[in-house]
Write a protein that holds these residues in place. Structure first.
Motif, PDB file in Angstrom:
ATOM      1  N   LYS A 493       0.850  -1.194   0.000  1.00 54.26           N
ATOM      2  CA  LYS A 493       0.000   0.000   0.000  1.00 54.26           C
ATOM      3  C   LYS A 493       0.889   1.248   0.000  1.00 54.26           C
ATOM      4  O   LYS A 493       1.907   1.296   0.693  1.00 54.26           O
ATOM      5  CB  LYS A 493      -0.897   0.038   1.254  1.00 54.26           C
ATOM      6  CG  LYS A 493      -1.970  -1.042   1.308  1.00 54.26           C
ATOM      7  CD  LYS A 493      -3.074  -0.766   0.293  1.00 54.26           C
ATOM      8  CE  LYS A 493      -4.198  -1.774   0.419  1.00 54.26           C
ATOM      9  NZ  LYS A 493      -5.262  -1.545  -0.584  1.00 54.26           N
ATOM     10  N   GLY A 494       0.480   2.232  -0.793  1.00 57.23           N
ATOM     11  CA  GLY A 494       1.216   3.490  -0.820  1.00 57.23           C
ATOM     12  C   GLY A 494       2.621   3.352  -1.376  1.00 57.23           C
ATOM     13  O   GLY A 494       3.500   4.164  -1.063  1.00 57.23           O
ATOM     14  N   PHE A 495       2.832   2.345  -2.209  1.00 59.93           N
ATOM     15  CA  PHE A 495       4.165   2.065  -2.737  1.00 59.93           C
ATOM     16  C   PHE A 495       4.056   1.936  -4.250  1.00 59.93           C
ATOM     17  O   PHE A 495       3.318   1.082  -4.759  1.00 59.93           O
ATOM     18  CB  PHE A 495       4.697   0.766  -2.119  1.00 59.93           C
ATOM     19  CG  PHE A 495       6.126   0.458  -2.442  1.00 59.93           C
ATOM     20  CD1 PHE A 495       7.144   1.109  -1.780  1.00 59.93           C
ATOM     21  CD2 PHE A 495       6.453  -0.487  -3.404  1.00 59.93           C
ATOM     22  CE1 PHE A 495       8.470   0.820  -2.064  1.00 59.93           C
ATOM     23  CE2 PHE A 495       7.768  -0.783  -3.704  1.00 59.93           C
ATOM     24  CZ  PHE A 495       8.787  -0.127  -3.018  1.00 59.93           C
ATOM     25  N   VAL A 496       4.765   2.793  -4.978  1.00 62.03           N
ATOM     26  CA  VAL A 496       4.667   2.826  -6.443  1.00 62.03           C
ATOM     27  C   VAL A 496       5.741   1.929  -7.051  1.00 62.03           C
ATOM     28  O   VAL A 496       6.924   2.042  -6.721  1.00 62.03           O
ATOM     29  CB  VAL A 496       4.817   4.269  -6.969  1.00 62.03           C
ATOM     30  CG1 VAL A 496       4.755   4.282  -8.494  1.00 62.03           C
ATOM     31  CG2 VAL A 496       3.735   5.154  -6.376  1.00 62.03           C
ATOM     32  N   ILE A 497       5.314   1.011  -7.940  1.00 62.30           N
ATOM     33  CA  ILE A 497       6.236   0.067  -8.571  1.00 62.30           C
ATOM     34  C   ILE A 497       6.076   0.167 -10.093  1.00 62.30           C
ATOM     35  O   ILE A 497       4.950   0.101 -10.615  1.00 62.30           O
ATOM     36  CB  ILE A 497       5.935  -1.378  -8.113  1.00 62.30           C
ATOM     37  CG1 ILE A 497       6.057  -1.487  -6.583  1.00 62.30           C
ATOM     38  CG2 ILE A 497       6.866  -2.375  -8.791  1.00 62.30           C
ATOM     39  CD1 ILE A 497       5.543  -2.788  -6.031  1.00 62.30           C
ATOM     40  N   ASN A 498       7.187   0.308 -10.798  1.00 64.10           N
ATOM     41  CA  ASN A 498       7.123   0.439 -12.258  1.00 64.10           C
ATOM     42  C   ASN A 498       6.813  -0.904 -12.924  1.00 64.10           C
ATOM     43  O   ASN A 498       5.997  -0.994 -13.836  1.00 64.10           O
ATOM     44  CB  ASN A 498       8.444   0.997 -12.794  1.00 64.10           C
ATOM     45  CG  ASN A 498       8.649   2.438 -12.383  1.00 64.10           C
ATOM     46  OD1 ASN A 498       7.675   3.180 -12.223  1.00 64.10           O
ATOM     47  ND2 ASN A 498       9.901   2.851 -12.197  1.00 64.10           N
ATOM     48  N   ASN A 499       7.478  -1.975 -12.483  1.00 59.73           N
ATOM     49  CA  ASN A 499       7.284  -3.304 -13.076  1.00 59.73           C
ATOM     50  C   ASN A 499       6.823  -4.240 -11.961  1.00 59.73           C
ATOM     51  O   ASN A 499       7.633  -4.861 -11.268  1.00 59.73           O
ATOM     52  CB  ASN A 499       8.586  -3.797 -13.713  1.00 59.73           C
ATOM     53  CG  ASN A 499       8.386  -5.064 -14.523  1.00 59.73           C
ATOM     54  OD1 ASN A 499       7.505  -5.881 -14.210  1.00 59.73           O
ATOM     55  ND2 ASN A 499       9.210  -5.251 -15.548  1.00 59.73           N
ATOM     56  N   GLU A 500       5.516  -4.360 -11.792  1.00 62.09           N
ATOM     57  CA  GLU A 500       4.963  -5.109 -10.668  1.00 62.09           C
ATOM     58  C   GLU A 500       5.329  -6.584 -10.727  1.00 62.09           C
ATOM     59  O   GLU A 500       5.689  -7.188  -9.704  1.00 62.09           O
ATOM     60  CB  GLU A 500       3.437  -4.958 -10.635  1.00 62.09           C
ATOM     61  CG  GLU A 500       2.787  -5.670  -9.449  1.00 62.09           C
ATOM     62  CD  GLU A 500       1.279  -5.462  -9.419  1.00 62.09           C
ATOM     63  OE1 GLU A 500       0.623  -6.132  -8.610  1.00 62.09           O
ATOM     64  OE2 GLU A 500       0.778  -4.638 -10.217  1.00 62.09           O
ATOM     65  N   ASP A 501       5.267  -7.186 -11.913  1.00 58.87           N
ATOM     66  CA  ASP A 501       5.566  -8.617 -12.031  1.00 58.87           C
ATOM     67  C   ASP A 501       7.004  -8.915 -11.637  1.00 58.87           C
ATOM     68  O   ASP A 501       7.286  -9.883 -10.910  1.00 58.87           O
ATOM     69  CB  ASP A 501       5.305  -9.096 -13.465  1.00 58.87           C
ATOM     70  CG  ASP A 501       3.821  -9.094 -13.810  1.00 58.87           C
ATOM     71  OD1 ASP A 501       3.010  -9.125 -12.860  1.00 58.87           O
ATOM     72  OD2 ASP A 501       3.482  -9.042 -15.009  1.00 58.87           O
ATOM     73  N   LYS A 502       7.931  -8.114 -12.129  1.00 58.79           N
ATOM     74  CA  LYS A 502       9.340  -8.319 -11.789  1.00 58.79           C
ATOM     75  C   LYS A 502       9.562  -8.137 -10.294  1.00 58.79           C
ATOM     76  O   LYS A 502      10.273  -8.925  -9.644  1.00 58.79           O
ATOM     77  CB  LYS A 502      10.210  -7.339 -12.573  1.00 58.79           C
ATOM     78  CG  LYS A 502      11.691  -7.453 -12.222  1.00 58.79           C
ATOM     79  CD  LYS A 502      12.520  -6.413 -12.972  1.00 58.79           C
ATOM     80  CE  LYS A 502      13.989  -6.502 -12.549  1.00 58.79           C
ATOM     81  NZ  LYS A 502      14.821  -5.471 -13.227  1.00 58.79           N
TER      82      LYS A 502
END
Length: 556
Positions: A493-502
């Motif tokens: 939560k509240g955490f931005v990820i560019n490549n979620e799968d990786k």
């Protein structure tokens, strides 16, 4: 347990109030006694999420509680009385000496916070003379001008010498209330003062702090020109300002509505003692505001610092039961921002402006005058007291340093001037002041009225949540057979990820690889492995540092 031995004379130190503006708590300690001067709180800045108050660490007082003889209050502002409800729940204070207005505010505060510990409050005035622990401490008072009536400085005579503290003051020659006792201060100075502690809050400002009477001219202009309602927001403890607003409203034939519980009580008590003079027929209930024409109304409320639950914020948000902002309202912020409150105040001003209000601040007009002394007033106080030794107090470090430079420029030897931090002690012995031992100090963060405080770890975790977000790692194991029943899973939560799968693959695989080699450890050790492994894996994928919570589900 005593930090000071029998030959140490009188030790003077602060648990709060040095290197900061707030939580003023000063102590005089001998082998037999401790006398406290003020017990304040500091309001948290924006970088302390979920914290309501900051108070000093009272550990030293708890270890020496048998020596505590009295608490003397200089005036009724929160940074001088706000810590009392917490202090008296930790140590017994035999007597609290306070001016009558401060005494009434303390009683109300204890009642509001439902503090039931017995407390003996004795009121004093400018003519009072106190003796504490026999003749060990002889106390006299002198009246000062400040932004609240009943404000005093204190002179303490001991067998080792004389100590004086100004409390909060400004040299206002045209005050709203009673005059400052400059002649009495000069008399004490002529008799001799060994150590002076003096307010440093405005040491950066040259000249004199403008008189409170000067604010009235700006307020009068606002009342003369405003076409609709006037809403004035200030501190409920700024009694002098509230009196100025009341006079302006009455002269311009406006009814006064008072909004906010602390404002209502402060005005009630101040009217009782004659510090605020408002005719009964000039005050109306806030529920009756809409029964009058807009140009006939003045509303006095709390919330000038952008506090979420204060009256002005509720009015701005449309959440107040009877008062809502309408186009044509003039809203006056009659105070200066407390450091750290700037963003909250700006948001509130923007909200009010969007609703059609004309918002006036001190930066646009002279709508506020400080209650603290500028450099010329500091010089005057030093000249009147003529102290042998000097310790600037009540201020951030740069203010203390500038005040010390002023004292040196007036002829006080540099070696006789002490810029202290909280916990640093001075020792007065046979009219000579030297540095003494340190007293343990810290900040205690309070969430609500819980006196246990919040640990620094929790504050750090809240900051991480605010700035970096949260990641939870779950895994399910069989404790009996030491098997991994479900692969680790990542939730955030509240955490931005560019490549979620990786991201998920890297973190989950890393934790899995660690767990299959750690299943015979204790549950706490397994969670520690999950935490450290996840942290390292997250740093491989991103430079962020979120709060990580390992969750271990077990099956027997």
């Amino acid at each position: 347990m005593n930090n000071f031995s029998s030959h140490d004379g009188v030790s003077i130190y602060a648990l709060g109030g040095l290197g900061e503006v707030g939580k003023n708590t000063y102590c005089l300690e001998t082998e037999q006694s401790i006398v406290l001067i003020d017990a304040g709180v500091k309001f948290p800045e924006a970088n302390l999420p979920g914290v309501d108050y900051v108070i000093p660490d009272y550990t030293h007082l708890k270890l020496n509680k048998h020596k505590i003889k009295a608490l003397i209050i200089t005036h009724g502002h929160e940074d001088h009385i706000g810590g009392i409800p917490f202090l008296i729940q930790m140590v017994h204070i035999p007597t609290v000496y306070a001016p009558k207005l401060a005494a009434e505010l303390i009683r109300h505060k204890l009642d509001m916070m439902r503090v039931r510990e017995p407390i003996n409050i004795v009121e004093y005035n400018a003519n009072s003379h106190l003796k504490i622990n026999g003749d060990e401490f002889k106390i006299n008072f002198f009246r000062v001008t400040h932004s609240i009536p009943d404000a005093y400085g204190i002179v303490i005579d001991t067998k080792e010498g004389r100590i004086a503290t100004t409390g909060d003051f400004k040299v206002d020659l045209t005050p709203v209330g009673e005059q400052m006792e400059l002649n009495k201060i000069a008399h004490f100075g002529e008799q001799g003062v060994d150590l002076l502690l003096s307010d440093s809050t405005n040491a950066e400002i040259e000249g004199y702090t403008p008189s409170e009477k000067n604010v009235f001219q700006s307020l009068n202009d606002v009342f003369r020109k405003a076409p609709g309602r006037i809403i004035v927001s200030t501190f409920s403890s700024n009694i002098s300002r509230i009196q100025q607003v009341a006079i302006a409203a009455y002269r311009h034939h406006r009814k006064i509505a008072i909004v906010g519980r602390s404002m209502e009580f402060a005005i009630q008590v101040s009217r009782k003692y004659g510090y605020i003079k408002i005719p009964d027929d000039a005050i109306i209930n806030s529920e009756n505001v809409n029964n009058f024409k807009t140009h006939e109304i003045c509303i006095i409320c709390t919330g000038s610092q952008g506090e979420v639950n204060a009256a002005l914020s509720k009015i701005a948000a449309g959440e107040h039961k009877s008062i809502h902002v309408v186009p044509g309202d003039t809203i006056v912020f009659s105070s200066s921002p407390i450091p750290g409150n700037g963003e909250a105040i700006d948001r509130l001003i923007n909200t009010l402006s969007k609703r059609g209000a004309n918002v006036l601040t001190n930066g646009m007009f002279s709508l506020h005058s400080s209650g603290h002394p500028s450099r010329q007033e500091l010089r005057l106080m030093l000249k009147l007291f003529q102290p042998k030794y000097f310790m600037p107090d009540h201020g951030e470090y740069r203010m203390l340093k500038l005040h010390a430079m002023i004292a040196e420029s007036l002829g006080i030897p540099k070696e006789n001037i002490f810029i202290n931090d909280n916990g640093n002690s001075l020792v007065l012995r046979n009219h000579i002041v030297t540095r003494g031992k340190n007293v343990p100090v810290d900040d205690i963060y309070l969430d609500g009225y819980n006196i246990n405080g919040i640990s620094s770890n929790i504050i750090r975790e809240r900051k991480m949540l605010k700035e970096e977000g949260l990641i939870a790692i779950t895994a399910t194991i069989d404790n009996r057979d030491h098997k991994l029943l479900k692969r680790p899973r990542v939730y955030y939560k509240g955490f931005v990820i560019n490549n979620e799968d990786k991201f998920r693959t890297v973190v989950e695989n890393a934790v899995y690889d660690e767990l299959i080699h750690s299943l015979r450890l204790s549950n706490e050790e397994i969670k520690a492995k999950m935490l450290s492994t996840a942290l390292n894996a997250i740093r491989q994928v991103t430079e962020r540092n979120p709060l990580i919570v390992p969750i271990l589900l077990t099956s027997n």
